[in-house]
Design a protein around this motif. Structure first.
Motif, PDB file in Angstrom:
ATOM      1  N   ALA A   1      41.841  30.839  28.856  1.00 27.46           N
ATOM      2  CA  ALA A   1      41.381  29.863  29.710  1.00 27.46           C
ATOM      3  C   ALA A   1      41.976  28.577  29.142  1.00 27.46           C
ATOM      4  CB  ALA A   1      39.869  29.706  29.665  1.00 27.46           C
TER       5      ALA A   1
ATOM      6  N   ILE B   1      44.131  27.120  33.725  1.00 25.47           N
ATOM      7  CA  ILE B   1      44.862  28.416  33.446  1.00 25.47           C
ATOM      8  C   ILE B   1      45.802  28.782  34.421  1.00 25.47           C
ATOM      9  CG2 ILE B   1      43.182  29.937  34.615  1.00 25.47           C
ATOM     10  CD1 ILE B   1      45.414  30.541  31.302  1.00 25.47           C
TER      11      ILE B   1
ATOM     12  N   SER C   1      40.470  37.239  27.085  1.00 26.22           N
ATOM     13  CA  SER C   1      40.261  36.589  28.113  1.00 26.22           C
ATOM     14  C   SER C   1      40.788  35.130  27.792  1.00 26.22           C
ATOM     15  CB  SER C   1      38.652  36.272  28.154  1.00 26.22           C
ATOM     16  OG  SER C   1      38.159  35.709  29.331  1.00 26.22           O
TER      17      SER C   1
ATOM     18  N   LYS D   1      35.410  26.254  36.068  1.00 24.50           N
ATOM     19  CA  LYS D   1      36.642  26.667  35.168  1.00 24.50           C
ATOM     20  C   LYS D   1      37.025  28.109  35.361  1.00 24.50           C
ATOM     21  CE  LYS D   1      35.041  23.365  31.441  1.00 24.50           C
ATOM     22  NZ  LYS D   1      34.024  22.795  32.142  1.00 24.50           N
ATOM     23  N   ASN D   2      38.465  28.442  35.277  1.00 27.39           N
ATOM     24  CA  ASN D   2      39.105  29.584  35.382  1.00 27.39           C
ATOM     25  C   ASN D   2      39.460  30.358  34.426  1.00 27.39           C
ATOM     26  OD1 ASN D   2      38.825  29.088  38.379  1.00 27.39           O
ATOM     27  ND2 ASN D   2      40.630  27.430  38.159  1.00 27.39           N
ATOM     28  N   TYR D   3      39.350  31.643  34.543  1.00 26.13           N
ATOM     29  CA  TYR D   3      39.716  32.553  33.342  1.00 26.13           C
ATOM     30  C   TYR D   3      40.497  33.833  33.709  1.00 26.13           C
ATOM     31  CZ  TYR D   3      35.633  30.280  31.357  1.00 26.13           C
ATOM     32  OH  TYR D   3      34.702  29.288  30.865  1.00 26.13           O
ATOM     33  N   TYR D   4      41.635  34.238  32.932  1.00 21.92           N
ATOM     34  CA  TYR D   4      42.064  35.350  33.427  1.00 21.92           C
ATOM     35  C   TYR D   4      41.760  36.444  32.224  1.00 21.92           C
ATOM     36  CZ  TYR D   4      45.820  32.981  35.823  1.00 21.92           C
ATOM     37  OH  TYR D   4      46.213  32.109  37.076  1.00 21.92           O
ATOM     38  N   THR D   5      41.159  37.681  32.593  1.00 23.83           N
ATOM     39  CA  THR D   5      40.558  38.420  31.781  1.00 23.83           C
ATOM     40  C   THR D   5      41.392  40.007  32.085  1.00 23.83           C
ATOM     41  OG1 THR D   5      38.438  37.392  31.672  1.00 23.83           O
ATOM     42  CG2 THR D   5      38.848  39.679  31.053  1.00 23.83           C
TER      43      THR D   5
ATOM     44  N   GLU E   1      40.525  37.718  37.705  1.00 19.83           N
ATOM     45  CA  GLU E   1      40.443  36.215  37.500  1.00 19.83           C
ATOM     46  C   GLU E   1      38.855  36.040  37.828  1.00 19.83           C
ATOM     47  OE1 GLU E   1      42.887  33.577  39.916  1.00 19.83           O
ATOM     48  OE2 GLU E   1      41.629  31.801  39.553  1.00 19.83           O
TER      49      GLU E   1
ATOM     50  N   LYS F   1      33.118  31.538  27.543  1.00 21.46           N
ATOM     51  CA  LYS F   1      33.191  30.371  28.245  1.00 21.46           C
ATOM     52  C   LYS F   1      33.686  29.272  27.465  1.00 21.46           C
ATOM     53  CE  LYS F   1      28.986  31.727  30.667  1.00 21.46           C
ATOM     54  NZ  LYS F   1      27.652  31.525  30.996  1.00 21.46           N
TER      55      LYS F   1
ATOM     56  N   THR G   1      42.092  31.562  23.823  1.00 25.52           N
ATOM     57  CA  THR G   1      42.310  32.996  23.674  1.00 25.52           C
ATOM     58  C   THR G   1      41.014  33.814  23.056  1.00 25.52           C
ATOM     59  OG1 THR G   1      44.544  32.779  23.909  1.00 25.52           O
ATOM     60  CG2 THR G   1      43.810  35.079  23.270  1.00 25.52           C
TER      61      THR G   1
ATOM     62  N   TYR H   1      33.774  26.243  23.073  1.00 24.38           N
ATOM     63  CA  TYR H   1      33.662  27.506  23.686  1.00 24.38           C
ATOM     64  C   TYR H   1      32.395  28.243  22.945  1.00 24.38           C
ATOM     65  CZ  TYR H   1      35.371  29.083  19.169  1.00 24.38           C
ATOM     66  OH  TYR H   1      35.573  29.390  17.700  1.00 24.38           O
TER      67      TYR H   1
END
Length: 234
Positions: free
Chosen positions: A197, A136, A195, A174-178, A168, A230, A205, A94
């Motif tokens: 993933a 995610i 954030s 690659k997907n992320y929830y923020t 999102e 990331k 996290t 990361y």
């Protein structure tokens, strides 16, 4: 209150309408470049005790690091914002930016952490736990995942949680929830961005926050940190 009432667009300058979450009744679970420099970290992942000890990362010039990180990195394809530094952990997969005047510190239960040299509650930290999920999205819909994190992981039964707009994003496939949230106790309130993933068999996290009294002053600065997070292939 139904979680579906949450807005899915992240505000840029002012705090949006919030979802007020009553204190959880369940026992909370444990979670889980100055402008031209990059901090990197590579460690022997077989030594768990060493993994949890305070890091002694190597500060390298951007040009030298590029040779060792390619192709892992859109991070290096971008210009690091002024007054920020980049932390890249190739062993654990990361990276993120943090204010260049912050200092690294040992935050128990987290893999990396940096804090303001004067305001210790103004900090960023990253943790991860194993998972059999590959994305995610496999954890559930964005509203459900974030609601469960804030009410059952981040908060305690004595805290009132307010969840703000969430979004999102997708970077390099690659997907992320923020999202943004506050936790209010009888004598203290803290605001933060998070954030999350999934990659490399891990649920990552990143949380960056500050005392809520300072939030309007530092919110945009800390949002850069959250949006920079990331996950890298390892």
């Amino acid at each position: 209150m139904a979680v579906s009432s949450l807005s899915l667009s992240l505000a840029s300058t002012t705090l949006p309408n919030r979802l007020n979450v009553s204190p959880s009744t369940s026992t909370p679970r444990p979670t889980v470049l100055c402008s031209h420099n990059v901090i990197t970290c590579s460690r022997d992942t077989t030594d768990n005790e060493e993994r949890n000890s305070k890091r002694r990362p190597l500060l390298l010039g951007l040009g030298a690091l590029a040779l060792s990180l390619l192709p892992a990195s859109s991070l290096l394809a971008e210009e690091i914002p002024a007054n920020y530094a980049a932390f890249v952990d190739k062993s654990d997969g990361y990276s993120y930016y943090y204010p260049s005047d912050w200092r690294e510190f040992d935050f128990r239960g987290h893999d990396s952490a940096f804090k303001d040299r004067y305001l210790q509650l103004q900090n960023v930290r990253v943790s991860f736990i194993p998972t059999d999920k590959s994305d995610i999205h496999d954890m559930g819909p964005i509203e459900e995942v974030i609601y469960n994190l804030v009410t059952h992981v981040y908060s305690t039964p004595t805290q009132v949680a307010d969840i703000f707009d969430m979004r999102e994003r997708t970077i390099d496939g690659k997907n992320y929830y923020t999202f943004e949230y506050t936790l209010t106790s009888p004598n203290f309130s803290r605001a933060a961005f998070a954030s999350v993933a999934v990659a490399n068999g891990r649920y990552y996290t990143l949380i960056v926050g500050a005392n809520e009294r300072r939030w309007r002053r530092v919110r945009n600065k800390l949002k850069v940190v959250a949006d920079s997070f990331k996950v890298l292939d390892i």
